[in-house]
Design an enzyme around this catalytic site. Structure first.
Site, short mmCIF file in Angstrom:
data_model
loop_
_atom_site.label_atom_id
_atom_site.label_comp_id
_atom_site.label_asym_id
_atom_site.label_seq_id
_atom_site.Cartn_x
_atom_site.Cartn_y
_atom_site.Cartn_z
N LYS A 1 -25.63 57.37 -40.55
CA LYS A 1 -26.22 56.65 -39.81
C LYS A 1 -27.67 56.02 -39.86
CE LYS A 1 -27.73 57.67 -34.71
NZ LYS A 1 -28.12 58.74 -33.73
N SER B 1 -25.86 57.83 -29.14
CA SER B 1 -26.45 56.85 -30.14
C SER B 1 -25.63 56.80 -31.33
CB SER B 1 -27.86 57.09 -30.19
OG SER B 1 -28.05 58.18 -30.93
N SER C 1 -26.32 62.58 -28.45
CA SER C 1 -25.67 61.38 -29.52
C SER C 1 -24.80 61.61 -30.63
CB SER C 1 -27.01 60.94 -30.18
OG SER C 1 -27.86 60.38 -28.97
#
Ligand SMILES: [Mg+2]
Ligand SMILES: [Zn+2]
Lengths: 476, 491, 98
Positions: free
Chosen positions: B79, B154, B178
């Protein structure tokens, strides 16, 4: 200052702690490096970095608290204090808000020969900010200083004159240096303070409106700025005006304080607990261990010098004023086995040299061992006082070994009766009138003849022996 | 490459371990798949193919020399919020334009030490703020099951990449769901470890007291393998705990005999998507069949969780994001004085959701409001923690939906932030309480969108939730279903 | 949470505290959205939290320290590499007026 007004001054003193590394990261805590060389992702506030608390910074702050009679919080924590400024790598400062390491305490100062206690509100631990440099058309930031462990000592508004503020800072500095907490080197910015000052009519209970003078970094500056600011406030009030609560800046060249922005932004620091740092919990045992390891404080040491070495109280006070001087003295006294002589040398020759050349004792070439040897040479009558002073001068100039200097300069004291007798007889023969004066009862004449002999011997004659020889000859 | 014709083998590390294919072959194939699938799903912000192949080559050599652990040569996406030395770390924001990280996040260096191959940087909501992955300066990510829908957020890029077969596994971060919610929306496994289990050092902080790094994977077993590598104390993160790290793979026993699983009544609420509720109820029945005893429990402060979460998370975020001022790194906009420059820089390069949250967080901490909002939220956080402590006295783990709905249509919830926030109701509580949570696929809606089952365990109870998740997963075939995009990208 | 009907947030002022300029349009949208969010958030005032300790950390740990030892810093060039603007080894900002 007018007696019609009372002055209340409180100081917030920031002291950099004498640790090896910074407070949250392993960057060196040193002064004077090239800009932005003692920096890393942590102290530059890089994304993803986290602080880890330097244990030594906590210990030093607690030690300072113990020295200053503070109560040590068993449970203490860190908070974020938000404000945006280029010297702040994260745009928040990690500080302590409601649970600082130390609470209360006090600093004793002397006012007109009487002790006065200046109460402390608290001592907390935080991080220092970076240094802004200003140029034509831009400013530049050096983050070397960012993350230096910084202790903030907050006093109550107990100081009532510029001189008291000056004395307070000196007393604080003396203790902190004694405790090994900080070198308190003002040139290096180890100690800086913000001043809160207000005046009020003598009859009024409530404190007047205060102004704040920010970021003072010399004690003289504190003295001068307060002298100015107190007068300014009294003038304002006396002429029917009102003091405006504001931050002012000390203009050292002009010798005045000036209002910083007229409409300063209201600060809203938005404190909240630092989620990246865990609380500090101190045990009774740990605190008592630290208390036991506290170094001797100046007042205790002064008394000990009187008791242990038989020094006059005044001399002891002078010697302990600077820890390095006191340490030097003790080393000499121990080595020479003659504390009285050690004290005399320190009080006269050494302090004269230090003040004449504005030196710290650490800068001087004379070592405690060398001075001790010199004292022993005098005590053993291997050299007389005149010679000793010459050796000392040489030690100051170039350092070295006193015995070698005595030899090189031919300063060894002459105690050989043959040589002494010759000089004595020559002096008597050359000054018959003086001899008559002496025999007529003028005792001072003896000093004159003594001087003649010393001159003839180029200062090397052993004075008590000369005196004895003169008396033997003249009184017979 | 014929070897990967149906691409299914590539989702097991066994192929590497048995020498069926090399890491270089695997990575080469994946780089092509990324290129194809990302035209639709936009899961990666950037890849560095040359670098990935270099790592793969080194991993193959290491394996050949016989000193390879289970992750050696495994291709993993990271990420964009995690720092990797020498790589950009945009956090899907324009404000970090030009920034190159000088250091590795601890989670990243632990994977590197094991010989894992870092494929590239996965798209996300800007600074991890969002539940749909529509808040990215690098464009929205799309759901591999249906590109008209969001992948969740997210960690939307992480979930979409694993679902689409363009990474073996991915690292995500979870501040309020997330990892778990996008894993659920994309039909994959997502694990949020307990607070303090995985070092946060190198994770660009959103909300420091809530953030955790965790894996998004194809199977529960892969999640266990990755957690074993990631977990453990780190001297650079004062909030990482000094707890021994078990071999999580050995916790996967296959049945649930003797376990008590709690169903919190506040997590099966009116207004919930019927298909979601039905699938989750069905999953709980399946767990009963596997030997677990089901008990109803109560988490009475659940309804306050969203308010509590959005106060605490935004308050911390407002300070964490204060450092983005264009002085030491990142983008800058010229200004007349430093503060003017900050105002313009932050106005120009933060996206709207980030601005909204910074304002909310600044507000709840500001003078006059601090106690009413921030302090009170911290107190309610205590009540929420106690709810879980009480619940875990009655059961080993909790079974709940991950989200009240399946994935939203792109654009469906962007206009009304509060509606968006309310979708996080079942996930934020784990972050507030610091406990662990696992999301495993448990069915599909009539629109063919995945549904997730959430298994919550007490702090440092990862072995328990992995065991439950694994037993359930192995008794179903949800996890082996492939999205349409998968077939479309197979070579 | 004084008067629940009074819009209590001044978005422009709060954005100023956060050093973030807002256009009038942005401010208008945020004002409405944040009022709406705060309306929801205000439900916390229904709860009796008297005597409840606040939770700042999810794990109850204390005394996490590092020893006072010096580690390598970042090479100067690397520290400056990310700077949008630098001069004389310093990070450049517009001139600070005191
Ligand atoms: Mg301070
Ligand atoms: Zn550093």
């Amino acid at each position: 200052m007018s007696d019609a007004f009372k002055v209340s001054i409180g100081l917030e003193t920031h002291v950099q702690l004498d640790t090896r590394s910074k407070i949250w990261c392993g960057c060196a805590n040193v002064f004077g490096s090239e800009p932005n060389t003692d920096v890393c992702p942590v102290c530059l506030g890089y994304p993803g970095t986290m602080p880890v608390l330097n244990r030594e910074a906590v210990r030093l702050t607690v030690m300072a608290g113990l020295m200053l009679g503070c109560e040590i919080n068993r449970y203490s924590k860190f908070d974020r204090k938000s404000y945006f400024y280029p010297d702040m790598p994260k745009n928040y400062q990690i500080s302590q808000y409601d649970l600082p390491l130390c609470l209360g305490g006090g600093v004793e100062i002397m006012v007109d020969g009487q002790p006065k206690n200046i109460r402390l509100n608290r001592i907390h631990l935080e991080e220092d900010v970076a240094k802004n440099n200003h140029f034509e058309g831009f400013s530049g930031v050096d983050f070397n200083r960012a993350g230096t462990p910084l202790m903030e000592i907050v006093s109550e508004p107990d100081l009532s004159s510029a001189e008291e503020a000056f004395a307070y800072l000196q007393a604080l500095k003396q203790m902190l240096v004694y405790g090994g907490i900080s070198e308190c080197n003002l040139e290096q910015g180890n100690m800086r303070c913000d001043i809160n000052c207000s005046v009020r009519p003598a009859a009024q209970e409530q404190l007047g409106t205060k102004t704040e003078i920010k970021n003072m970094n010399t004690f003289k500056g504190v003295l001068r700025s307060l002298t100015y600011e107190i007068k300014r406030q009294i003038d304002v009030v006396s002429s029917g005006g009102r003091v405006v609560q504001e931050t002012r800046r000390w203009d050292d060249e002009a010798g005045v304080t000036r209002s910083m922005r007229s409409k300063e932004d209201a600060h809203d620091y938005r404190y909240f607990p630092e989620p990246d740092l865990m609380p500090v919990v101190l045990s009774e045992q740990e605190i008592e261990g630290w208390r036991a390891s506290l170094p001797e404080m100046p007042t205790t040491r002064r008394q000990r010098f009187v008791d242990e070495y038989g020094l006059p109280d005044y001399d002891a006070g002078v010697l302990v004023a600077d820890k390095a001087v006191a340490d030097f003295f003790e080393a000499v006294a121990r080595d020479a086995g003659n504390p009285k002589a050690a004290s005399n040398w320190m009080m006269t020759e050494m302090l004269r040299v230090l003040s004449a050349d504005d030196l710290e004792i650490a800068d001087i070439k004379v070592t405690p061992a060398a001075l001790a040897v010199l004292i022993r040479l005098v005590d053993e009558k291997a050299i007389n006082n005149t010679g000793a002073k010459e050796v000392f001068a040489e030690l100051v100039a170039n350092g070295g070994d006193p015995k070698a200097i005595v030899e090189a300069k031919g300063l060894a004291q002459v105690s050989d009766t043959g040589a002494l007798n010759t000089w004595v007889e020559e002096a008597i023969a050359a000054h018959p009138n003086v001899v008559d004066d002496y025999r007529g009862g003028k005792r001072a004449a003896l000093q004159f003849l003594m001087g003649q002999v010393m001159r003839a011997s180029q200062g090397k004659a052993n004075p008590p022996m000369v005196l004895q020889a003169l008396r033997d000859k003249l009184d017979s | 490459m014929a070897k990967f014709a149906d691409h299914n083998e590539t989702f097991s590390l066994a192929g590497l371990q048995q020498g069926t294919f090399s890491s270089v072959e695997w990575v080469t194939d994946l780089l092509q798949r990324i290129e194809r699938s990302d035209k639709t799903i936009n899961a990666y912000i950037s890849t560095d193919g040359e670098w990935a192949l270099e790592q793969a080559k080194a991993a193959d050599q290491r394996r050949a020399s016989g000193e390879a652990g289970p992750l050696c040569g495994a291709p993993i996406g990271v990420k964009d919020v995690l720092n990797v030395q020498g790589q950009p770390c945009h956090c899907a924001s324009r404000i970090l334009e030009g920034y190159t990280s000088p250091y590795d996040a601890t989670a990243v260096s632990r994977l590197r030490d094991q010989g894992a191959v870092l494929l590239g940087r996965l798209n996300m909501d800007e600074f991890a703020m969002g539940s749909t992955n529509e808040n990215s300066a690098f464009g929205a990510v799309r759901n591999p099951w249906n590109p008209d829908f969001v992948p969740g957020g997210s960690s939307g890029g992480s979930a979409a990449a694993v679902a689409a077969g363009s990474a073996w596994a991915a690292l995500g971060t979870d501040t309020g769901g997330s990892i778990r919610q996008p894993a659920s929306f994309c039909g994959r496994v997502g694990l949020k470890p307990s607070y303090g289990r995985v070092s946060r050092f190198g994770l660009t902080a959103f909300a420091s007291s809530l953030d955790q790094i965790g894996p998004i994977t194809q199977t529960v077993s892969d999640a266990a393998t990755l957690l074993t590598a990631l977990a453990g104390h780190d001297a650079k993160d004062s909030t990482s705990l000094k707890q021994a790290v078990p071999d999580y793979s050995s916790a996967l026993k296959g049945d649930l005999r003797g376990m008590r699983l709690g169903l919190p009544k506040q997590y099966f609420i009116e207004g919930m998507d019927q298909e979601v509720e039905a699938a989750v109820r069905q999953a709980t029945e399946q767990c009963r069949e596997l030997g677990a005893e089901l008990v109803e429990v109560s988490l009475p402060h659940t309804e306050y969780a969203i308010a509590t979460y959005y106060i605490i998370a935004t308050a911390e975020a407002s300070a964490n994001l204060a450092r983005f001022d264009g002085v030491r790194y990142g983008a800058r906009e010229a200004g007349s004085d430093p503060l003017d420059q900050y105002g313009k820089t932050r106005a120009a390069f933060f996206g709207p959701e980030v601005k909204r949250r910074i304002i909310l967080g600044t507000y709840v901490l500001s003078s006059g409001y601090h106690d009413a909002y921030y302090l009170r939220a911290q107190q309610v956080r205590t009540l929420i923690r106690r709810d879980f402590e009480d619940a875990f006295k009655q059961c080993d783990a909790l079974l709940t939906p991950v989200a009240p709905t399946t994935a939203y249509r792109i654009g469906e919830r962007t206009a009304d932030p509060i509606q968006m926030y309310l979708g996080d109701i079942f996930t934020v509580t784990a972050n507030l309480a610091g406990i662990c949570g696992l999301s495993v696929p448990c069915g599909f809606s009539s629109a063919d969108l995945p549904i997730g089952l959430q298994i919550l365990g007490p702090a440092f109870g990862e072995e328990t939730i992995l065991r439950v998740g694994h037993a359930y997963e192995q008794s179903t075939d949800w996890h082996v279903r492939r999205p349409p995009l998968w077939a479309g990208t197979a070579s | 949470m004084s008067d629940p009907h009074q819009p209590e947030i001044d978005v422009k002022y709060v954005a100023h505290l956060a050093r973030m300029h807002l256009s009038d349009d942005e401010a208008e949208v945020f004002q409405e959205q944040l009022e709406h969010i705060l309306e929801h958030v205000r439900q916390l005032s229904d709860l009796d939290v008297s005597g409840v300790e606040p939770t700042a950390h999810a794990v109850p740990v204390h005394n996490v320290f590092r020893e006072d030892a010096v580690d390598a810093s970042l090479p100067h060039e690397q520290a400056m590499d990310n700077a949008p603007q630098s001069r004389q080894g310093l990070f450049v900002v517009p001139r600070i007026l005191e």
